[in-house]
Scaffold this motif. Structure first.
Motif, PDB file in Angstrom:
ATOM      1  N   ASN A  84     -25.750  98.266  41.815  1.00 37.73           N
ATOM      2  CA  ASN A  84     -25.170  99.543  42.242  1.00 37.73           C
ATOM      3  C   ASN A  84     -25.730 100.731  41.476  1.00 37.73           C
ATOM      4  O   ASN A  84     -25.952 101.794  42.055  1.00 37.73           O
ATOM      5  CB  ASN A  84     -23.650  99.519  42.083  1.00 37.73           C
ATOM      6  CG  ASN A  84     -22.967  98.735  43.173  1.00 37.73           C
ATOM      7  OD1 ASN A  84     -23.604  98.167  44.052  1.00 37.73           O
ATOM      8  ND2 ASN A  84     -21.656  98.681  43.120  1.00 37.73           N
ATOM      9  N   TYR A  87     -29.068 101.709  42.953  1.00 38.24           N
ATOM     10  CA  TYR A  87     -28.929 102.274  44.290  1.00 38.24           C
ATOM     11  C   TYR A  87     -28.289 103.667  44.249  1.00 38.24           C
ATOM     12  O   TYR A  87     -28.814 104.631  44.815  1.00 38.24           O
ATOM     13  CB  TYR A  87     -28.116 101.340  45.197  1.00 38.24           C
ATOM     14  CG  TYR A  87     -27.949 101.919  46.578  1.00 38.24           C
ATOM     15  CD1 TYR A  87     -28.978 101.832  47.505  1.00 38.24           C
ATOM     16  CD2 TYR A  87     -26.797 102.604  46.936  1.00 38.24           C
ATOM     17  CE1 TYR A  87     -28.850 102.408  48.764  1.00 38.24           C
ATOM     18  CE2 TYR A  87     -26.659 103.182  48.180  1.00 38.24           C
ATOM     19  CZ  TYR A  87     -27.691 103.084  49.094  1.00 38.24           C
ATOM     20  OH  TYR A  87     -27.572 103.657  50.332  1.00 38.24           O
ATOM     21  N   TYR A  88     -27.153 103.777  43.578  1.00 42.43           N
ATOM     22  CA  TYR A  88     -26.435 105.051  43.576  1.00 42.43           C
ATOM     23  C   TYR A  88     -27.111 106.109  42.708  1.00 42.43           C
ATOM     24  O   TYR A  88     -26.966 107.303  42.957  1.00 42.43           O
ATOM     25  CB  TYR A  88     -24.961 104.856  43.223  1.00 42.43           C
ATOM     26  CG  TYR A  88     -24.229 104.209  44.368  1.00 42.43           C
ATOM     27  CD1 TYR A  88     -23.996 104.906  45.543  1.00 42.43           C
ATOM     28  CD2 TYR A  88     -23.818 102.889  44.298  1.00 42.43           C
ATOM     29  CE1 TYR A  88     -23.360 104.320  46.622  1.00 42.43           C
ATOM     30  CE2 TYR A  88     -23.174 102.279  45.373  1.00 42.43           C
ATOM     31  CZ  TYR A  88     -22.959 102.997  46.528  1.00 42.43           C
ATOM     32  OH  TYR A  88     -22.339 102.400  47.606  1.00 42.43           O
ATOM     33  N   ALA A 104     -24.541 102.022  52.467  1.00 44.03           N
ATOM     34  CA  ALA A 104     -25.298 101.291  51.446  1.00 44.03           C
ATOM     35  C   ALA A 104     -25.767  99.934  51.968  1.00 44.03           C
ATOM     36  O   ALA A 104     -26.850  99.472  51.629  1.00 44.03           O
ATOM     37  CB  ALA A 104     -24.449 101.110  50.192  1.00 44.03           C
ATOM     38  N   LEU A 106     -24.869  97.054  51.080  1.00 48.32           N
ATOM     39  CA  LEU A 106     -24.997  96.131  49.958  1.00 48.32           C
ATOM     40  C   LEU A 106     -23.652  95.452  49.756  1.00 48.32           C
ATOM     41  O   LEU A 106     -22.624  96.128  49.671  1.00 48.32           O
ATOM     42  CB  LEU A 106     -25.397  96.870  48.679  1.00 48.32           C
ATOM     43  CG  LEU A 106     -26.763  97.554  48.695  1.00 48.32           C
ATOM     44  CD1 LEU A 106     -26.926  98.433  47.461  1.00 48.32           C
ATOM     45  CD2 LEU A 106     -27.880  96.519  48.783  1.00 48.32           C
TER      46      LEU A 106
END
Length: 184
Positions: A84, A87-88, A104, A106
């Protein structure tokens, strides 16, 4: 390996870390964190810091304080935040706002069902996010923790644990590299 072995391996130039590792893991200096919260945060952040010796020592000590549910949650926090946070952090840093509007896609179901109290899992997730440098995740986890009634001092202490363990891992990695170079 245990915490005392880790302290012995910390060179004199980093002696402050030798003192700090004991302090951040001491429940009497924990700013309101329970022993479970301290050691689970230590497991999650040691794993996020990636030094095998530190991970082994922290998990050995933590196993005296944590049951399997806490240990698994700590490991899960390091794992899911490893994904995370990348990604974030990308979503946050990208100049194109479109990425923040896209799903996302995910899987991250462990956040909703970590096997322990959600606030405890959020505390670990925040500490790992601090190591991984994801401001968006830090803000999100801190907001959930404040809504759950966790004090600013407890939140700060979880990040102290992260900062000390990450620094110890970096010193151990550097010393191992120097040792390997000297042996070559």
């Amino acid at each position: 390996m245990n915490i005392d072995h880790i302290k012995q391996r910390i060179p004199d130039y980093a002696r402050d870390l030798r003192i700090n590792i004991g302090n951040v893991l001491d429940p009497e200096r924990s700013e309101g964190l329970s022993a479970e919260q301290i050691y689970a945060t230590a497991v999650a952040t040691a794993r996020a810091s990636r030094n095998p010796g530190l991970i082994a020592a922290i998990e050995s000590e933590a196993s005296k304080h944590l049951d399997d549910a806490w240990l698994n949650a700590a490991r899960a926090a390091a794992a899911i935040m490893g994904m995370n946070n990348i990604y974030y952090r990308f979503v946050h840093l990208a100049s194109n706002d479109e990425y923040g509007k896209l799903p996302a896609r995910l899987r991250m179901s462990v956040i909703g069902n970590p096997g322990i109290d959600k606030a405890d899992f959020e505390l670990m997730s925040l500490a790992v996010s601090a190591i991984n440098g994801c401001g968006m995740c830090i803000d999100s986890h801190e907001r959930v923790l404040k809504q759950a009634g966790v004090s600013s001092e407890a939140i700060q202490h979880s990040v102290r644990i992260a900062s000390v363990l990450h620094a110890v891992a970096a010193v151990m990695d550097a010393e191992q590299a120097v040792d390997m170079e000297a042996a070559a």
